[in-house]
Scaffold this motif. Structure first.
Motif, PDB file in Angstrom:
ATOM      1  N   MET A  79      -5.944   1.186  -3.103  1.00  0.00           N
ATOM      2  CA  MET A  79      -4.967   1.871  -2.232  1.00  0.00           C
ATOM      3  C   MET A  79      -4.539   1.356  -1.096  1.00  0.00           C
ATOM      4  O   MET A  79      -3.445   1.815  -0.604  1.00  0.00           O
ATOM      5  N   TRP A  82      -3.295   3.472   1.522  1.00  0.00           N
ATOM      6  CA  TRP A  82      -2.360   4.250   1.149  1.00  0.00           C
ATOM      7  C   TRP A  82      -0.883   3.712   1.417  1.00  0.00           C
ATOM      8  O   TRP A  82       0.065   4.409   1.371  1.00  0.00           O
ATOM      9  N   TYR A 137      -2.146  11.950  -0.648  1.00  0.00           N
ATOM     10  CA  TYR A 137      -2.230  10.702  -0.353  1.00  0.00           C
ATOM     11  C   TYR A 137      -1.648   9.650  -1.293  1.00  0.00           C
ATOM     12  O   TYR A 137      -0.880   8.838  -1.054  1.00  0.00           O
ATOM     13  N   ALA A 138      -1.929   9.895  -2.664  1.00  0.00           N
ATOM     14  CA  ALA A 138      -1.546   9.028  -3.814  1.00  0.00           C
ATOM     15  C   ALA A 138       0.007   9.148  -3.784  1.00  0.00           C
ATOM     16  O   ALA A 138       0.770   8.209  -4.233  1.00  0.00           O
ATOM     17  N   ARG A 141       2.555   6.704  -2.490  1.00  0.00           N
ATOM     18  CA  ARG A 141       2.711   5.432  -2.925  1.00  0.00           C
ATOM     19  C   ARG A 141       3.533   5.344  -4.222  1.00  0.00           C
ATOM     20  O   ARG A 141       3.883   6.384  -4.801  1.00  0.00           O
ATOM     21  N   THR A 145      -2.009   4.611  -8.363  1.00  0.00           N
ATOM     22  CA  THR A 145      -2.986   3.764  -7.510  1.00  0.00           C
ATOM     23  C   THR A 145      -3.899   3.730  -8.914  1.00  0.00           C
ATOM     24  O   THR A 145      -4.612   4.271  -9.317  1.00  0.00           O
TER      25      THR A 145
END
Length: 159
Positions: A79, A82, A137-138, A141, A145
């Motif tokens: 990650m 993040w 959070y993912a 991106r 992840t």
């Protein structure tokens, strides 16, 4: 629908995340490994030190990662705090999957790989139990992840 569900998960500023990990590595180094690693438990992730071989330099590179156990395997997330980019340790591990992991209980040799399909879904769900904000959070991106599995090799004593 409540505002909590629609608001994106808040992260500290990037410099705070980087400073926290640098401080963690410094504590580990200053105490010669006596402080900074801990074992995972059913309701808590652990901290391990992963040493890979640099894909360009060919030199050892170490990083401290959070992990959970899945049988004999260690499972972590690629990650990079993040951030958008992939973490260097994951790029190194993809180039050379053989690595060493130092745990609170000792050192072992591992082989890294990305989980996929149902295995990835199951392991992601395991991490979701520990962090209810994981999906938010993912979502920060640009891509998926990677869920990284570190499998012990027959040379589990390390070097």
């Amino acid at each position: 629908m409540s505002n909590e569900l629609t608001r994106p998960a808040r992260l500290p500023p990037r410099w705070v995340v980087r400073l926290a990990w640098k401080a963690h590595r410094a504590i580990y180094r200053v105490t010669r490994g006596h402080v900074g690693l801990w074992s995972s438990k059913p309701n808590r992730w652990g901290a391990a030190r992963l040493t890979t071989i640099g894909r360009r330099s060919g030199e050892e590179r170490s990083v401290i990662l959070g992990y959970v156990r899945d049988g004999p395997n260690l499972v972590t997330l690629a990650m990079n705090g993040w951030a958008e980019s992939e973490p260097a340790w994951w790029l190194n591990l993809r180039a050379n999957p053989e690595a060493t992991v130092e745990l609170a209980s000792g050192r072992q040799r591992v082989r890294g790989r990305a989980a996929s399909g149902e295995e990835r879904d199951r392991l992601w769900a395991q991490w979701q139990e520990l962090d209810t904000n994981l999906d938010a959070y993912a979502a920060r991106r640009p891509g998926e992840t990677a869920v990284v599995i570190l499998e012990p090799t027959s040379d589990s004593a390390g070097n």
